[in-house]
Design an enzyme around this catalytic site. Structure first.
Site, PDB file in Angstrom:
ATOM      1  N   HIS A 135      54.508  68.681  55.151  1.00 60.56           N
ATOM      2  CA  HIS A 135      53.047  68.796  55.060  1.00 60.56           C
ATOM      3  C   HIS A 135      52.508  67.514  54.412  1.00 60.56           C
ATOM      4  O   HIS A 135      53.256  66.777  53.743  1.00 60.56           O
ATOM      5  CB  HIS A 135      52.670  70.006  54.205  1.00 60.56           C
ATOM      6  CG  HIS A 135      52.863  71.316  54.900  1.00 60.56           C
ATOM      7  ND1 HIS A 135      52.221  72.467  54.515  1.00 60.56           N
ATOM      8  CD2 HIS A 135      53.614  71.663  55.971  1.00 60.56           C
ATOM      9  CE1 HIS A 135      52.572  73.469  55.311  1.00 60.56           C
ATOM     10  NE2 HIS A 135      53.421  73.005  56.198  1.00 60.56           N
ATOM     11  N   GLU A 183      50.668  66.982  51.798  1.00 55.58           N
ATOM     12  CA  GLU A 183      50.788  66.879  50.339  1.00 55.58           C
ATOM     13  C   GLU A 183      52.232  66.609  49.906  1.00 55.58           C
ATOM     14  O   GLU A 183      52.492  65.746  49.064  1.00 55.58           O
ATOM     15  CB  GLU A 183      50.288  68.169  49.658  1.00 55.58           C
ATOM     16  CG  GLU A 183      48.816  68.490  49.915  1.00 55.58           C
ATOM     17  CD  GLU A 183      48.625  69.425  51.111  1.00 55.58           C
ATOM     18  OE1 GLU A 183      49.356  69.287  52.113  1.00 55.58           O
ATOM     19  OE2 GLU A 183      47.747  70.300  51.028  1.00 55.58           O
ATOM     20  N   CYS A 242      48.596  74.710  50.804  1.00 54.06           N
ATOM     21  CA  CYS A 242      49.281  75.994  51.054  1.00 54.06           C
ATOM     22  C   CYS A 242      50.154  76.290  49.837  1.00 54.06           C
ATOM     23  O   CYS A 242      50.323  75.441  48.969  1.00 54.06           O
ATOM     24  CB  CYS A 242      50.115  75.914  52.326  1.00 54.06           C
ATOM     25  SG  CYS A 242      51.676  75.023  52.100  1.00 54.06           S
ATOM     26  N   CYS A 267      52.753  73.598  49.103  1.00 55.63           N
ATOM     27  CA  CYS A 267      52.192  72.346  48.587  1.00 55.63           C
ATOM     28  C   CYS A 267      51.614  72.524  47.187  1.00 55.63           C
ATOM     29  O   CYS A 267      51.729  71.629  46.342  1.00 55.63           O
ATOM     30  CB  CYS A 267      51.146  71.818  49.558  1.00 55.63           C
ATOM     31  SG  CYS A 267      51.879  71.298  51.128  1.00 55.63           S
TER      32      CYS A 267
END
Lengths: 176, 176
Positions: free
Chosen positions: A73, A75, A103, A106
């Site tokens: 992801h 991040e 999320c 993250c």
């Protein structure tokens, strides 16, 4: 009044705040630009930057399908890059600007990285509307493990505690 | 009765279950061994294996301080390795055996990786007792963002929605 004189005014804190207010939007705009570029190159619609004192340390976007890595992801990738660049596992003093609310994976990574603050734009509901599981996973977290759709089972706790005992006894360990 | 005859008995399902019951402990023992080896080599006291049909696909341990990577928990590292090995971002059909209850970051990663099931030994409270933040981070997740110790701020949602619109419109996207 030129910038040089401006920076030497006695009440510097107010000016610094104004500077940061401008930078916040610039930094988020960069995260948004990365999210848009990411869609165009075949990645997920998410971008992030990590900044220290208003300067970008690292940036990234969602490469899950491109890199075959479900943890890639924006991040998480940006945290990994920032740590590599700064040579540390502790990003205290840095902030993250992400185009969407982190999320659970993250958000957890942000805590472990000790980032000072999170700025985000879209939220988990927006992500849910275009088919991403962020909101679903947050709802799973709210349930007791036994009530979750993802099954889990505990076994061999007694045997596993050995590693924790070794950790406690170790005198030269690096904590984080 | 030798093993060959045994495997050919008509009621195979019962025998398969017994075989798996044995394998579960072997797989967890490997995760525990990895957690112990990890302490000895200077890593965190956590190990994990990912298995498919009772066979190990990938294994890992906590390398946060060794690799300067706060996301290098045993589970995240093992997910990344398994995906690389199998050439996919979707680990459906695989299970994870981890020496400690996954932290929020790792639990999130397990959802995104679509692992079928989680086996764990030590839990978040055990980890908390030896100085790890797992339990603290779970408690933060239970709070509304505004009540958390980690501050967050929403900005530029309208601008950020552009990437989500592009994603929705894109016809050749790879979803996950």
């Amino acid at each position: 009044m030129n910038n040089k004189t401006y920076r030497h005014l006695p009440d510097k804190t107010i000016k610094i705040k104004e500077k940061n207010d401008m930078n916040k939007k610039e930094l988020m705009q960069r995260a948004i630009d990365l999210s848009i570029e990411s869609v165009k190159k075949g990645g997920g619609p998410f971008g992030a930057v990590i900044a220290k004192d208003g300067e970008i340390v690292a940036e990234g976007s969602n490469n899950v399908t491109i890199d075959c890595d479900p943890t890639a992801h924006a991040e998480v990738s940006t945290i990994r890059k920032a740590c590599k660049k700064l040579g540390t596992f502790d990003l205290s003093g840095c902030e993250i600007y992400t185009s969407c609310e982190p999320c659970p994976m993250c958000l957890g990574a942000i805590y472990w990285a000790h980032l000072d603050k999170i700025y985000y734009a879209n939220d988990r509901k927006d992500a849910g509307k275009i088919g991403f599981d962020d909101d679903f996973i947050y709802k799973e977290f709210d349930l007791k493990p036994a009530d979750r759709l993802k099954p889990s089972e505990v076994l061999m706790r007694k045997e596993a505690l050995e590693a924790f005992r070794l950790w406690e006894e170790k005198e030269d360990k690096t904590e984080y």
